[in-house]
Design a protein around this motif. Structure first.
Motif, PDB file in Angstrom:
ATOM      1  N   GLU A   6     -24.911 -29.864 -65.152  1.00  0.00           N
ATOM      2  CA  GLU A   6     -24.436 -28.498 -65.299  1.00  0.00           C
ATOM      3  C   GLU A   6     -24.574 -27.740 -63.982  1.00  0.00           C
ATOM      4  N   SER A   7     -23.724 -26.744 -63.831  1.00  0.00           N
ATOM      5  CA  SER A   7     -23.827 -25.837 -62.695  1.00  0.00           C
ATOM      6  C   SER A   7     -23.182 -24.508 -63.082  1.00  0.00           C
ATOM      7  N   GLY A   8     -23.426 -23.498 -62.244  1.00  0.00           N
ATOM      8  CA  GLY A   8     -22.775 -22.219 -62.457  1.00  0.00           C
ATOM      9  C   GLY A   8     -23.636 -21.123 -63.038  1.00  0.00           C
ATOM     10  N   GLY A   9     -24.876 -21.444 -63.378  1.00  0.00           N
ATOM     11  CA  GLY A   9     -25.749 -20.407 -63.917  1.00  0.00           C
ATOM     12  C   GLY A   9     -26.169 -19.426 -62.831  1.00  0.00           C
ATOM     13  N   GLY A  10     -26.820 -18.355 -63.264  1.00  0.00           N
ATOM     14  CA  GLY A  10     -27.284 -17.360 -62.304  1.00  0.00           C
ATOM     15  C   GLY A  10     -27.665 -16.068 -62.977  1.00  0.00           C
ATOM     16  N   LEU A  11     -27.803 -15.039 -62.149  1.00  0.00           N
ATOM     17  CA  LEU A  11     -28.173 -13.701 -62.610  1.00  0.00           C
ATOM     18  C   LEU A  11     -26.939 -12.807 -62.582  1.00  0.00           C
ATOM     19  N   VAL A  12     -26.687 -12.124 -63.681  1.00  0.00           N
ATOM     20  CA  VAL A  12     -25.516 -11.248 -63.757  1.00  0.00           C
ATOM     21  C   VAL A  12     -25.888 -10.005 -64.569  1.00  0.00           C
ATOM     22  N   GLN A  13     -25.221  -8.909 -64.288  1.00  0.00           N
ATOM     23  CA  GLN A  13     -25.460  -7.689 -65.055  1.00  0.00           C
ATOM     24  C   GLN A  13     -24.728  -7.748 -66.389  1.00  0.00           C
ATOM     25  N   ALA A  14     -25.238  -7.015 -67.342  1.00  0.00           N
ATOM     26  CA  ALA A  14     -24.574  -6.926 -68.640  1.00  0.00           C
ATOM     27  C   ALA A  14     -23.126  -6.485 -68.454  1.00  0.00           C
ATOM     28  N   GLY A  15     -22.235  -7.133 -69.194  1.00  0.00           N
ATOM     29  CA  GLY A  15     -20.811  -6.859 -69.060  1.00  0.00           C
ATOM     30  C   GLY A  15     -20.108  -7.760 -68.073  1.00  0.00           C
ATOM     31  N   GLY A  16     -20.882  -8.496 -67.293  1.00  0.00           N
ATOM     32  CA  GLY A  16     -20.307  -9.381 -66.289  1.00  0.00           C
ATOM     33  C   GLY A  16     -19.895 -10.724 -66.864  1.00  0.00           C
ATOM     34  N   SER A  17     -19.483 -11.624 -65.953  1.00  0.00           N
ATOM     35  CA  SER A  17     -18.968 -12.937 -66.351  1.00  0.00           C
ATOM     36  C   SER A  17     -19.604 -14.035 -65.508  1.00  0.00           C
ATOM     37  N   LEU A  18     -19.684 -15.207 -66.096  1.00  0.00           N
ATOM     38  CA  LEU A  18     -20.077 -16.418 -65.404  1.00  0.00           C
ATOM     39  C   LEU A  18     -19.262 -17.577 -65.963  1.00  0.00           C
ATOM     40  N   ARG A  19     -19.060 -18.601 -65.141  1.00  0.00           N
ATOM     41  CA  ARG A  19     -18.431 -19.818 -65.631  1.00  0.00           C
ATOM     42  C   ARG A  19     -19.365 -20.990 -65.367  1.00  0.00           C
ATOM     43  N   LEU A  20     -19.756 -21.651 -66.436  1.00  0.00           N
ATOM     44  CA  LEU A  20     -20.574 -22.849 -66.331  1.00  0.00           C
ATOM     45  C   LEU A  20     -19.678 -24.080 -66.291  1.00  0.00           C
ATOM     46  N   SER A  21     -20.123 -25.076 -65.537  1.00  0.00           N
ATOM     47  CA  SER A  21     -19.418 -26.353 -65.472  1.00  0.00           C
ATOM     48  C   SER A  21     -20.364 -27.476 -65.877  1.00  0.00           C
TER      49      SER A  21
END
Length: 121
Positions: A6-21
């Motif tokens: 897996e990759s793509g995790g991290g820290l984001v603010q509420a309402g934001g987006s992330l894409r995991l692979s």
């Protein structure tokens, strides 16, 4: 040897987006389903989403339906989890897994190492 990375995790603010692979290697996954699960501190691992390698069938947990999208790239042997409108309660370690088309983690034989997703309020 089967590997899921897996990759793509991290820290984001509420309402934001992330894409995991989730990159899969080691065997042909055509007969498997690929699932995403998550586990927050003190909680049990829970189902998030699943997709079949063939046919495109998908299923989502109610808590993420409409916000998360699971997809796959067969040529790259990679599964994605697009996460939009993230909430602090989405904070967890996210795991991908290969196995039967199921919401139960015990139906999955292969697991990745996990990637941390943290959503700040």
């Amino acid at each position: 040897q089967v590997q899921l990375v897996e990759s793509g995790g991290g820290l984001v603010q509420a309402g934001g987006s992330l894409r995991l692979s989730c990159a899969a290697s080691g065997r042909t996954f055509g007969n498997y389903a690929m699932g995403w699960f998550r586990q927050a501190p003190g909680n049990e691992r829970e189902f998030v989403a699943v997709i079949r390698w063939t046919g495109g069938f998908t299923d989502y947990a109610g808590s993420v339906k409409g916000r998360f999208t699971i997809s796959r790239d067969n040529a790259k042997n990679t599964v994605y989890l697009q996460m939009n409108s993230l909430k602090p309660e989405d904070t967890a370690v996210y795991y991908c897994a290969a196995g039967l088309l199921s919401r139960r983690d015990r139906d999955y034989a292969y697991w990745g190492q996990g990637t941390q997703v943290t959503v700040s309020s």
